[in-house]
Motif scaffolding. Structure first.
Motif, PDB file in Angstrom:
ATOM      1  N   THR A 161       5.284  -4.508   7.036  1.00  0.00           N
ATOM      2  CA  THR A 161       5.609  -3.492   6.033  1.00  0.00           C
ATOM      3  C   THR A 161       6.810  -3.906   5.193  1.00  0.00           C
ATOM      4  O   THR A 161       7.592  -4.761   5.587  1.00  0.00           O
ATOM      5  N   GLN A 179      -4.011   2.080  -1.969  1.00  0.00           N
ATOM      6  CA  GLN A 179      -4.733   1.977  -0.702  1.00  0.00           C
ATOM      7  C   GLN A 179      -3.722   2.217   0.416  1.00  0.00           C
ATOM      8  O   GLN A 179      -2.513   2.102   0.201  1.00  0.00           O
ATOM      9  N   SER A 180      -4.228   2.522   1.602  1.00  0.00           N
ATOM     10  CA  SER A 180      -3.388   2.628   2.803  1.00  0.00           C
ATOM     11  C   SER A 180      -4.034   1.778   3.892  1.00  0.00           C
ATOM     12  O   SER A 180      -4.648   2.292   4.819  1.00  0.00           O
ATOM     13  N   GLY A 228       0.825  -1.200   0.000  1.00  0.00           N
ATOM     14  CA  GLY A 228       0.000   0.000   0.000  1.00  0.00           C
ATOM     15  C   GLY A 228       0.862   1.254   0.000  1.00  0.00           C
ATOM     16  O   GLY A 228       2.081   1.197   0.180  1.00  0.00           O
ATOM     17  N   ARG A 229       0.200   2.393  -0.171  1.00  0.00           N
ATOM     18  CA  ARG A 229       0.905   3.686  -0.158  1.00  0.00           C
ATOM     19  C   ARG A 229       1.683   3.890   1.141  1.00  0.00           C
ATOM     20  O   ARG A 229       2.690   4.589   1.168  1.00  0.00           O
ATOM     21  N   ASN A 230       1.195   3.280   2.239  1.00  0.00           N
ATOM     22  CA  ASN A 230       1.821   3.418   3.545  1.00  0.00           C
ATOM     23  C   ASN A 230       2.877   2.346   3.816  1.00  0.00           C
ATOM     24  O   ASN A 230       3.367   2.226   4.926  1.00  0.00           O
TER      25      ASN A 230
END
Length: 155
Positions: free
Chosen positions: A126, A119-120, A11-13
């Motif tokens: 991670t 999406q986040s 995701g973007r995060n």
């Protein structure tokens, strides 16, 4: 030295999962993963293997685990990333997760195949940051709600 490619959807995060499953279902990306990894060795952690649930056809599965008595049909085991890379041999090998294995493998990688998911999601697992001083984006293919991005290590 083994030719190491890391392949990930994030995701973007930077989130890749919650420790049990991916936070999205993208059939196009699953097909991309299959096409890229087919015929190659894949290195993954045991929890990533457990989330997949089986050895994927047409690919060698090398699972890194601290459990010396762990085994699964159709799977080779290693107890460290260097051992897994040695098992994989000199051909291209794909590191497919999870977070801890990605962090340890980053210094060995020559290429990153990143699906940037738009999406986040919530999640505790991670992908390590992609340092622009070490990596250059060489290709980007946009999709519906994601992009396939290829990075190569700067020489």
């Amino acid at each position: 030295m083994t030719n190491v490619t890391m392949i990930v959807a994030m995701g973007r995060n930077g989130v890749i999962g919650d420790g049990e499953r991916m936070p999205w279902h993208l059939p196009e990306d699953l097909a991309y993963f299959k096409a890229r990894t087919m015929g190659h060795a894949m290195i993954m952690g045991r929890r990533t293997f457990d989330s997949i649930g089986r050895a994927l056809p047409g690919r060698r599965s090398i699972v890194i685990t601290r459990q010396h008595d762990w085994s699964h049909a159709g799977v080779e085991t290693a107890h460290s990333l260097p051992d897994a890379l040695f098992l994989a041999g000199p051909d291209e090998v794909f590191v497919v997760g999870g977070g801890e294995v990605y962090r340890e493998a980053m210094p060995y990688a020559a290429r990153l195949l990143v699906t940037e998911v738009d999406q986040s999601p919530e999640g505790s697992v991670t992908f390590p940051p992609i340092d622009p001083s070490a990596w250059v984006e060489v290709d980007r293919v946009p999709g519906e709600g994601f992009a396939w991005v290829t990075y190569e290590r700067r020489s």
